[in-house]
Structures are given as C-alpha cells and as structure tokens.
Design a protein around this motif. Structure first.
Motif, mmCIF file in Angstrom:
data_model
loop_
_atom_site.group_PDB
_atom_site.id
_atom_site.type_symbol
_atom_site.label_atom_id
_atom_site.label_comp_id
_atom_site.label_asym_id
_atom_site.label_seq_id
_atom_site.Cartn_x
_atom_site.Cartn_y
_atom_site.Cartn_z
ATOM 1 N N UNK A 204 11.031 15.102 2.993
ATOM 2 C CA UNK A 204 11.205 13.957 4.509
ATOM 3 C C UNK A 204 11.502 13.104 3.187
ATOM 4 N N UNK A 205 11.648 11.787 3.633
ATOM 5 C CA UNK A 205 11.844 10.430 2.707
ATOM 6 C C UNK A 205 10.617 9.368 3.156
ATOM 7 N N UNK A 206 10.256 8.398 3.074
ATOM 8 C CA UNK A 206 9.809 7.127 3.403
ATOM 9 C C UNK A 206 10.236 6.302 2.547
ATOM 10 N N UNK A 207 9.201 4.842 3.284
ATOM 11 C CA UNK A 207 9.941 3.622 2.108
ATOM 12 C C UNK A 207 7.888 3.448 3.187
ATOM 13 N N UNK A 208 7.409 3.141 1.970
ATOM 14 C CA UNK A 208 6.353 2.511 2.325
ATOM 15 C C UNK A 208 5.751 0.995 1.451
ATOM 16 N N UNK A 209 5.545 0.027 2.343
ATOM 17 C CA UNK A 209 4.840 -1.332 1.516
ATOM 18 C C UNK A 209 3.619 -1.356 0.793
ATOM 19 N N UNK A 210 3.518 -1.460 -0.251
ATOM 20 C CA UNK A 210 2.040 -1.292 -0.728
ATOM 21 C C UNK A 210 1.214 -2.841 -0.749
ATOM 22 N N UNK A 211 -0.232 -2.269 -0.161
ATOM 23 C CA UNK A 211 -0.530 -3.590 0.080
ATOM 24 C C UNK A 211 -2.197 -3.409 -1.117
ATOM 25 N N UNK A 212 -2.521 -3.935 -1.618
ATOM 26 C CA UNK A 212 -3.491 -4.498 -2.159
ATOM 27 C C UNK A 212 -3.105 -3.589 -3.340
ATOM 28 N N UNK A 213 -4.596 -2.916 -3.788
ATOM 29 C CA UNK A 213 -4.740 -1.389 -5.438
ATOM 30 C C UNK A 213 -4.224 -0.318 -5.027
ATOM 31 N N UNK A 214 -4.190 -0.264 -3.818
ATOM 32 C CA UNK A 214 -3.647 1.868 -3.927
ATOM 33 C C UNK A 214 -3.350 2.014 -2.262
ATOM 34 N N UNK A 215 -3.392 1.181 -0.841
ATOM 35 C CA UNK A 215 -2.722 1.695 -0.382
ATOM 36 C C UNK A 215 -0.855 1.001 0.194
ATOM 37 N N UNK A 216 -0.370 2.691 0.348
ATOM 38 C CA UNK A 216 0.998 1.917 0.946
ATOM 39 C C UNK A 216 0.879 2.488 1.765
ATOM 40 N N UNK A 217 1.935 1.902 2.805
ATOM 41 C CA UNK A 217 1.487 1.841 4.350
ATOM 42 C C UNK A 217 3.097 2.294 4.765
ATOM 43 N N UNK B 79 7.234 -2.767 -2.052
ATOM 44 C CA UNK B 79 7.610 -1.392 -0.911
ATOM 45 C C UNK B 79 8.193 -0.536 -2.374
ATOM 46 N N UNK B 80 7.666 1.298 -1.697
ATOM 47 C CA UNK B 80 8.648 2.382 -2.791
ATOM 48 C C UNK B 80 9.241 3.794 -2.095
ATOM 49 N N UNK B 81 10.141 4.101 -2.274
ATOM 50 C CA UNK B 81 10.775 4.751 -1.833
ATOM 51 C C UNK B 81 9.896 6.243 -2.071
ATOM 52 N N UNK B 82 9.880 7.135 -1.208
ATOM 53 C CA UNK B 82 9.181 8.090 -1.531
ATOM 54 C C UNK B 82 8.777 9.312 -1.418
ATOM 55 N N UNK B 83 8.587 10.260 -1.148
ATOM 56 C CA UNK B 83 8.919 11.157 -0.284
ATOM 57 C C UNK B 83 7.630 12.097 -0.575
ATOM 58 N N UNK B 84 7.897 13.362 0.911
ATOM 59 C CA UNK B 84 6.648 14.407 1.140
ATOM 60 C C UNK B 84 7.004 15.749 0.558
ATOM 61 N N UNK B 85 6.264 16.664 0.142
ATOM 62 C CA UNK B 85 6.729 16.810 -0.705
ATOM 63 C C UNK B 85 5.505 18.601 0.258
ATOM 64 N N UNK B 86 6.175 19.349 1.241
ATOM 65 C CA UNK B 86 5.374 20.220 1.838
ATOM 66 C C UNK B 86 4.361 19.725 2.261
#
Length: 236
Positions: free
Chosen positions: A152-165, A208-215
């Motif tokens: 599954x793929x997602x786009x998240x928005x990074x806030x602060x030093x670590x969170x990407x929601x 922002x980040x394009x990402x993927x969920x692996x299992x």
C-alpha cells in the motif's frame, strides 16, 4: 533528504531471530518496537551491534514525546507498549545489525536484533520540488522500487522532527482514492504513485513524503518513506 520506514517487533529476553529491513541511501527508517507492559517505565534504546559491543545510537527514559539525538529520534508510547526509532539521512555505512532494546537494571536487557540493509537506487527521485498557486492544484508522481510494488502507498506530511501523518493509503492498483482535497492512485505496472492535491492554500506548503507500508500489520512489517516532496504554494 530523508525517507522514513516503520516495522513492529516484539521484544524478548536475550533477543530472537533477526529481522531484516531495507532502506535506501539518502532516506531513512522509522522502527516501531513492541515490549511487554511490565517494561513501560524502563528506559529504551537503539544500538548498533559489533563484535565488541553495541554502541548506543539513542537512549532515553522520557515517555510519550519525541527525543532527538543527531540523525536518530525515539518516541516511547507507554499506552501502546511500543517505542519508535527514526533514522534519517541513511547512507550505505548504516548497513548493519542493531538492537531495539529495553534497559533493565541489574538484569539482562530484553531486545530484538534488526538487520538494516541500505541500498543505492537510482531508479526513483529522492527529492522533488513542486510549486502551486492558491485555489489551483498540483500533480505529484513518485516512482518506487520494485520490491514495494504490491505494498500500500501513501502521502504523508511531515511535522516537526519525526511525525509524518496521513489518513489513508492506496491498497489497489489503478484505482483512484479520494481523501478530502487529496486524490491518490498507484500504478503497479509502471511503479508510479500519483497524488493530486486540489484547492491549494498557502497552508498546504511544507514537506511531504511518498511512502509504502510493507506487511505493516505483521510483527516484522514496516513503512518506508521513499521520496521527499517540497511543496510551495504561492498567492494567485
């Protein structure tokens, strides 16, 4: 340039079978480690193992907030009995075996061994800059490695030093998913993940980040954050 990745581990006394995770040069990983509830108050740490010792990369007794140390960040979620470790700006030198561990005074620490493999991959862009105008839209396309084609793929928005929601992910190929002003589509044949953001405002500017969920739902699952998107929205 940072890519993020998350996996879930159950900590046991003395360690268990090593988990293998793949990251990409210029990116990052976000690791989520489960522990028994009895260890909620104990300090947590992440160390890089070698023949002589396991060198702490980050260690903290602080609970329920992000703690940063260089390229490493740690969040101990005591309510969920798990802690997260974020490593940013990966290089091939980060390849190696690590321990995701609980510090127990006067006893053997509990940990899970993690093998991190960092690869060089030139088939996709590590960073993209996008400019849009208020009221308009932008079209963002991210290419991803073959190894994550069915994830599954997602786009998240990074806030602060670590969170990407993010709120939703695309679990099927060639089907548009709409979430508010965001429309997402994954073309697995071409290995391209596309996001359209409509009705832009200056408040949409950011990282922002394009990402993927692996299992992701399994104990050895993880998330990776593949391409960084720097979005700038200007006035009309």
């Amino acid at each position: 340039m940072k890519i993020l990745l998350i996996f879930t581990l159950l900590l046991i006394s003395g360690g268990e079978e090593t988990k293998v995770v793949t990251g990409y040069s210029g990116g990052g990983v976000l690791i989520k480690c489960r522990y028994e509830t009895q260890y909620s108050s104990n300090p947590k740490y992440f160390c890089k193992d070698s023949w002589s010792n396991c060198a702490d990369q980050i260690k903290t007794g602080v609970k329920n907030e992000w703690i940063n140390s260089g390229r490493f960040s740690l969040f101990d979620d005591t309510r969920a009995s798990q802690f997260w470790v974020l490593i940013t700006e990966l290089t091939v030198e980060d390849t190696g075996t690590y321990k995701c561990a609980v510090d127990i005074e006067f006893q053997l620490d509990v940990y899970t061994a993690v093998t991190l493999r960092v690869k060089e991959d030139q088939d996709y862009k590590q960073s993209i800059s996008v400019t849009g105008h208020e009221g308009g839209s932008v079209n963002i396309s991210c290419k991803y490695p073959q190894s994550h084609r069915i994830d599954p793929k997602f786009l998240c928005r990074r806030v602060g030093s670590a969170d990407c929601n993010y709120r939703t992910s695309v679990k099927e190929s060639r089907r548009w998913i709409k979430q508010g002003k965001f429309s997402l589509r994954d073309d697995r044949a071409k290995k391209i993940f596309t996001v359209i953001i409509n009705s832009l405002t200056e408040g949409d500017s950011g990282e922002y980040w394009c990402g993927a969920e692996s299992e992701w739902t399994s104990d050895h699952g993880y998330k990776i954050y593949i391409t960084q998107i720097n979005l700038r929205v200007t006035g009309e």
